[in-house]
Design a protein around this motif. Structure first.
Motif, short mmCIF file in Angstrom:
data_model
loop_
_atom_site.label_atom_id
_atom_site.label_comp_id
_atom_site.label_asym_id
_atom_site.label_seq_id
_atom_site.Cartn_x
_atom_site.Cartn_y
_atom_site.Cartn_z
N MET A 1 0.96 -1.16 -0.16
CA MET A 1 0.04 0.13 0.17
C MET A 1 0.85 1.38 -0.15
O MET A 1 1.81 1.38 0.92
N SER A 2 0.61 2.01 -0.80
CA SER A 2 1.42 3.37 -0.64
C SER A 2 1.01 4.43 -0.27
O SER A 2 -0.19 4.46 0.27
N HIS A 3 1.98 5.31 0.44
CA HIS A 3 1.37 6.36 1.36
C HIS A 3 1.53 7.68 0.45
O HIS A 3 2.27 7.82 -0.29
N PRO A 4 0.19 8.54 0.45
CA PRO A 4 0.28 9.74 -0.07
C PRO A 4 1.51 10.53 0.46
O PRO A 4 1.83 10.70 1.38
N LEU A 5 1.95 11.49 -0.68
CA LEU A 5 2.82 12.47 -0.13
C LEU A 5 2.35 13.49 0.61
O LEU A 5 1.08 13.90 0.37
N ARG A 6 2.74 13.65 1.73
CA ARG A 6 2.18 15.13 2.74
C ARG A 6 3.54 15.76 3.08
O ARG A 6 4.48 14.90 3.53
N ALA A 7 3.17 16.78 3.45
CA ALA A 7 4.13 17.85 4.11
C ALA A 7 3.53 18.71 5.05
O ALA A 7 2.52 19.41 4.83
N TYR A 8 4.41 18.99 6.10
CA TYR A 8 3.86 20.29 7.11
C TYR A 8 4.19 21.40 6.39
O TYR A 8 4.84 21.62 5.20
N THR A 9 3.67 22.50 6.72
CA THR A 9 3.74 23.93 6.26
C THR A 9 5.48 24.12 5.80
O THR A 9 5.55 24.65 4.71
N ALA A 10 5.99 24.15 6.65
CA ALA A 10 7.65 24.42 6.54
C ALA A 10 8.25 23.97 5.19
O ALA A 10 8.68 24.39 4.33
N THR A 11 7.76 22.40 5.29
CA THR A 11 8.45 21.63 4.08
C THR A 11 7.73 21.87 2.98
O THR A 11 8.35 22.00 1.65
N ALA A 12 6.27 22.22 2.83
CA ALA A 12 5.69 22.45 1.58
C ALA A 12 6.03 23.74 1.20
O ALA A 12 6.03 23.93 -0.22
N MET A 13 6.56 24.68 1.93
CA MET A 13 7.20 26.05 1.42
C MET A 13 8.24 25.79 0.61
O MET A 13 8.50 26.39 -0.45
N ARG A 14 9.10 24.79 1.19
CA ARG A 14 10.44 24.72 0.35
C ARG A 14 10.20 23.96 -0.85
O ARG A 14 10.83 24.15 -2.06
N ILE A 15 9.20 22.79 -0.95
CA ILE A 15 8.88 22.32 -2.13
C ILE A 15 8.38 22.87 -3.15
O ILE A 15 8.89 22.80 -4.42
N THR A 16 7.64 23.64 -2.75
CA THR A 16 6.94 24.70 -3.86
C THR A 16 7.38 25.94 -4.17
O THR A 16 7.11 26.73 -4.78
N ASP B 1 -2.01 17.23 -3.98
CA ASP B 1 -2.67 18.27 -4.78
C ASP B 1 -2.66 19.49 -4.01
O ASP B 1 -2.76 20.70 -5.06
N ASP B 2 -2.72 19.59 -2.71
CA ASP B 2 -2.34 20.95 -2.39
C ASP B 2 -0.99 21.49 -2.57
O ASP B 2 -0.82 22.73 -2.82
N LEU B 3 -0.03 20.62 -2.73
CA LEU B 3 1.36 20.98 -3.15
C LEU B 3 1.61 21.69 -4.64
O LEU B 3 2.03 22.77 -4.76
N LEU B 4 0.44 21.03 -5.27
CA LEU B 4 0.37 21.38 -6.74
C LEU B 4 -0.20 22.83 -6.79
O LEU B 4 0.33 23.72 -7.43
N THR B 5 -1.20 23.00 -6.08
CA THR B 5 -2.06 24.36 -5.94
C THR B 5 -0.96 25.31 -5.30
O THR B 5 -0.83 26.56 -5.96
N LEU B 6 -0.39 24.93 -4.33
CA LEU B 6 0.56 26.13 -3.74
C LEU B 6 1.87 26.30 -4.76
O LEU B 6 2.10 27.58 -4.80
N PHE B 7 2.34 25.32 -5.55
CA PHE B 7 3.28 25.57 -6.38
C PHE B 7 2.66 26.72 -7.44
O PHE B 7 3.49 27.51 -8.09
N VAL B 8 1.50 26.31 -7.97
CA VAL B 8 0.87 27.19 -8.96
C VAL B 8 0.69 28.88 -8.55
O VAL B 8 1.30 29.75 -9.10
N PHE B 9 0.18 28.86 -7.33
CA PHE B 9 0.05 29.98 -6.64
C PHE B 9 1.41 30.80 -6.55
O PHE B 9 1.59 31.91 -6.73
N SER B 10 2.48 30.17 -6.13
CA SER B 10 3.79 30.69 -5.74
C SER B 10 4.17 31.29 -7.30
O SER B 10 5.01 32.23 -7.59
N ARG B 11 4.17 30.41 -8.47
CA ARG B 11 4.62 30.87 -9.86
C ARG B 11 3.89 31.89 -10.19
O ARG B 11 4.30 32.74 -10.96
N LEU B 12 2.39 31.99 -10.26
CA LEU B 12 1.72 33.26 -10.62
C LEU B 12 2.22 34.46 -9.87
O LEU B 12 2.29 35.44 -10.46
#
Length: 89
Positions: free
Chosen positions: A1-16, A49-60
């Motif tokens: 069983m695979s686990h979904p990618l998830r990140a807390y806020t600080a890590t999400a900011m770095r990823i995106t 999906d949240d990380l994708l959305t945050l990345f798009v927001f950052s790029r915009l």
């Protein structure tokens, strides 16, 4: 069983490649309506999906869109990405 990618806020900011202060200001002003909910006493968790959305927001933002326009647009794009396979987008 695979686990979904998830990140807390600080890590999400770095990823995106997002700036946390800019993100927090946008959330506080209501410009990022799809921010993952935070339960009392728990950390905010960003899933794929949240990380994708945050990345798009950052790029915009990087391309000069103001947060008041970039937030809703990124959230709309994020909603489209969440449509289950096999259903029309």
């Amino acid at each position: 069983m695979s686990h979904p990618l998830r990140a807390y806020t600080a890590t999400a900011m770095r990823i995106t490649l997002s700036e946390r202060q800019v993100f927090n200001a946008a959330v506080s002003a209501g410009h990022y309506p799809c921010n993952p909910t935070e339960m009392a006493g728990k950390h905010r968790v960003f899933y794929e999906d949240d990380l994708l959305t945050l990345f798009v927001f950052s790029r915009l933002l990087a391309h000069g869109l103001p947060p008041s326009k970039a937030g809703p647009l990124a959230c709309e794009i994020g909603m489209v990405s969440r449509v289950p396979e096999g259903e029309a987008k």
